[in-house]
Design a protein around this motif. Structure first.
Motif, short mmCIF file in Angstrom:
data_model
loop_
_atom_site.label_atom_id
_atom_site.label_comp_id
_atom_site.label_asym_id
_atom_site.label_seq_id
_atom_site.Cartn_x
_atom_site.Cartn_y
_atom_site.Cartn_z
N LEU A 166 -2.83 0.41 -3.71
CA LEU A 166 -2.75 0.89 -5.08
C LEU A 166 -4.10 0.70 -5.77
O LEU A 166 -4.76 -0.32 -5.59
CB LEU A 166 -1.66 0.15 -5.87
CG LEU A 166 -0.22 0.37 -5.41
CD1 LEU A 166 0.72 -0.44 -6.29
CD2 LEU A 166 0.14 1.84 -5.48
N ILE A 167 -4.48 1.68 -6.56
CA ILE A 167 -5.70 1.60 -7.35
C ILE A 167 -5.27 1.18 -8.76
O ILE A 167 -4.63 1.95 -9.47
CB ILE A 167 -6.44 2.95 -7.38
CG1 ILE A 167 -6.77 3.38 -5.95
CG2 ILE A 167 -7.69 2.86 -8.23
CD1 ILE A 167 -7.28 4.79 -5.84
N LEU B 109 -3.34 6.34 0.57
CA LEU B 109 -2.53 6.23 1.78
C LEU B 109 -3.46 6.42 2.97
O LEU B 109 -4.27 7.33 2.98
CB LEU B 109 -1.44 7.32 1.80
CG LEU B 109 -0.61 7.49 0.53
CD1 LEU B 109 0.34 8.67 0.68
CD2 LEU B 109 0.15 6.22 0.24
N SER B 110 -3.33 5.56 3.95
CA SER B 110 -4.17 5.71 5.13
C SER B 110 -3.30 5.54 6.37
O SER B 110 -2.36 4.75 6.38
CB SER B 110 -5.32 4.71 5.13
OG SER B 110 -4.85 3.39 5.03
N TRP B 111 -3.62 6.32 7.40
CA TRP B 111 -2.88 6.26 8.65
C TRP B 111 -3.71 6.89 9.76
O TRP B 111 -4.72 7.53 9.50
CB TRP B 111 -1.53 6.99 8.53
CG TRP B 111 -1.64 8.47 8.38
CD1 TRP B 111 -1.61 9.40 9.36
CD2 TRP B 111 -1.82 9.21 7.16
NE1 TRP B 111 -1.75 10.66 8.84
CE2 TRP B 111 -1.86 10.58 7.49
CE3 TRP B 111 -1.92 8.86 5.82
CZ2 TRP B 111 -2.03 11.57 6.55
CZ3 TRP B 111 -2.09 9.86 4.88
CH2 TRP B 111 -2.14 11.19 5.24
N SER C 252 3.72 10.95 2.37
CA SER C 252 4.00 11.19 0.96
C SER C 252 4.51 9.88 0.37
O SER C 252 5.30 9.17 0.99
CB SER C 252 5.06 12.28 0.85
OG SER C 252 5.60 12.32 -0.44
N LEU C 253 4.05 9.56 -0.84
CA LEU C 253 4.49 8.34 -1.51
C LEU C 253 5.25 8.73 -2.77
O LEU C 253 4.77 9.53 -3.57
CB LEU C 253 3.28 7.47 -1.87
CG LEU C 253 3.59 6.13 -2.52
CD1 LEU C 253 4.35 5.22 -1.55
CD2 LEU C 253 2.32 5.45 -3.00
N ASN C 254 6.45 8.16 -2.92
CA ASN C 254 7.27 8.40 -4.10
C ASN C 254 7.73 7.07 -4.66
O ASN C 254 7.87 6.08 -3.94
CB ASN C 254 8.50 9.24 -3.75
CG ASN C 254 8.14 10.63 -3.33
OD1 ASN C 254 7.40 11.31 -4.02
ND2 ASN C 254 8.63 11.05 -2.18
N LEU C 255 8.00 7.05 -5.95
CA LEU C 255 8.56 5.89 -6.62
C LEU C 255 9.97 6.31 -7.03
O LEU C 255 10.13 7.16 -7.90
CB LEU C 255 7.70 5.52 -7.83
CG LEU C 255 8.01 4.21 -8.53
CD1 LEU C 255 7.96 3.03 -7.57
CD2 LEU C 255 7.02 3.97 -9.66
N ALA D 210 -2.81 9.59 -3.55
CA ALA D 210 -1.49 10.01 -4.03
C ALA D 210 -1.33 9.53 -5.46
O ALA D 210 -1.95 8.54 -5.88
CB ALA D 210 -0.40 9.44 -3.15
N TYR D 211 -0.49 10.20 -6.20
CA TYR D 211 -0.22 9.86 -7.58
C TYR D 211 1.30 9.80 -7.71
O TYR D 211 2.00 10.78 -7.42
CB TYR D 211 -0.81 10.91 -8.51
CG TYR D 211 -0.60 10.65 -9.97
CD1 TYR D 211 -1.31 9.67 -10.64
CD2 TYR D 211 0.34 11.39 -10.70
CE1 TYR D 211 -1.13 9.44 -11.99
CE2 TYR D 211 0.52 11.16 -12.06
CZ TYR D 211 -0.20 10.20 -12.69
OH TYR D 211 -0.02 9.96 -14.02
N VAL D 212 1.84 8.65 -8.13
CA VAL D 212 3.28 8.50 -8.28
C VAL D 212 3.61 8.06 -9.70
O VAL D 212 2.86 7.33 -10.32
CB VAL D 212 3.86 7.49 -7.26
CG1 VAL D 212 3.74 8.02 -5.86
CG2 VAL D 212 3.21 6.15 -7.35
N THR D 213 4.74 8.55 -10.19
CA THR D 213 5.17 8.20 -11.54
C THR D 213 6.61 7.73 -11.52
O THR D 213 7.35 7.99 -10.57
CB THR D 213 5.09 9.42 -12.48
OG1 THR D 213 5.95 10.44 -11.99
CG2 THR D 213 3.68 9.94 -12.59
N LEU D 214 6.98 7.02 -12.58
CA LEU D 214 8.37 6.56 -12.71
C LEU D 214 9.29 7.73 -12.96
O LEU D 214 8.98 8.72 -13.51
CB LEU D 214 8.50 5.57 -13.87
CG LEU D 214 7.74 4.26 -13.71
CD1 LEU D 214 7.89 3.43 -14.97
CD2 LEU D 214 8.26 3.49 -12.52
#
Length: 159
Positions: free
Chosen positions: A93-94, A141-143, A64-67, A155-159
């Protein structure tokens, strides 16, 4: 035909009617039992499927990616929310424009690819956000999982 023969014939006909009614009732009961057995069989299949899915879930990592805000600054936080370790994890990042990239390349090259992220652990990156930065980012994200399978997830992250 004598009265006794008539009585015996009527009794035999009544016995046949009772037998047919009983046979019909038994047939309905058998049909219901078969339906119940099919339902039980489907339930057992679903339970087995859930157990297999749960077992597979134990051997799969999920990232999971968070900002997140860290005082006055922001950080990207890559967290393993799965039950297995994530191997060789990376973030890409795209971006519409490369100038919008908030990741500091020297820090990224030090930390990524992350060799192993244990369940519940995180890797953070400083996000160089400024007033002209986008307020949201799409990322890939890749693993790799312990079984060797490679996963790529958006993933989609926002401020």
């Amino acid at each position: 035909m004598s009265p006794y023969e008539l009585f015996a014939t009527i009794t035999a006909c009544l016995a046949v009617i009772v037998s047919l009614i009983t046979w019909n009732g038994q047939r309905k009961l058998q049909r219901e039992a078969n339906d119940l057995q099919r339902a039980t069989s489907k339930l057992a299949e679903k339970q087995l499927e859930l157990l297999l899915k749960e077992e597979r879930g134990k051997s799969i990592a999920r990232l999971s990616l968070n900002l997140v805000r860290d005082g006055k600054n922001y950080k990207f936080c890559l967290t393993n929310i799965g039950e297995a370790e994530a191997l060789n994890a990376e973030i890409r990042l795209i971006l519409q424009r490369q100038d919008d990239n908030p990741i500091i390349s020297s820090e990224y090259s030090e930390k990524f690819p992350a060799k192993k992220i244990m369940p519940g652990s995180s890797v953070t990156l400083i996000a160089a956000i400024h007033l002209g930065s986008p307020s949201a980012y799409n990322a890939v994200l890749s693993w790799s999982n312990p079984d060797g399978s490679r996963i790529e997830e958006e993933a989609y992250v926002t401020l």
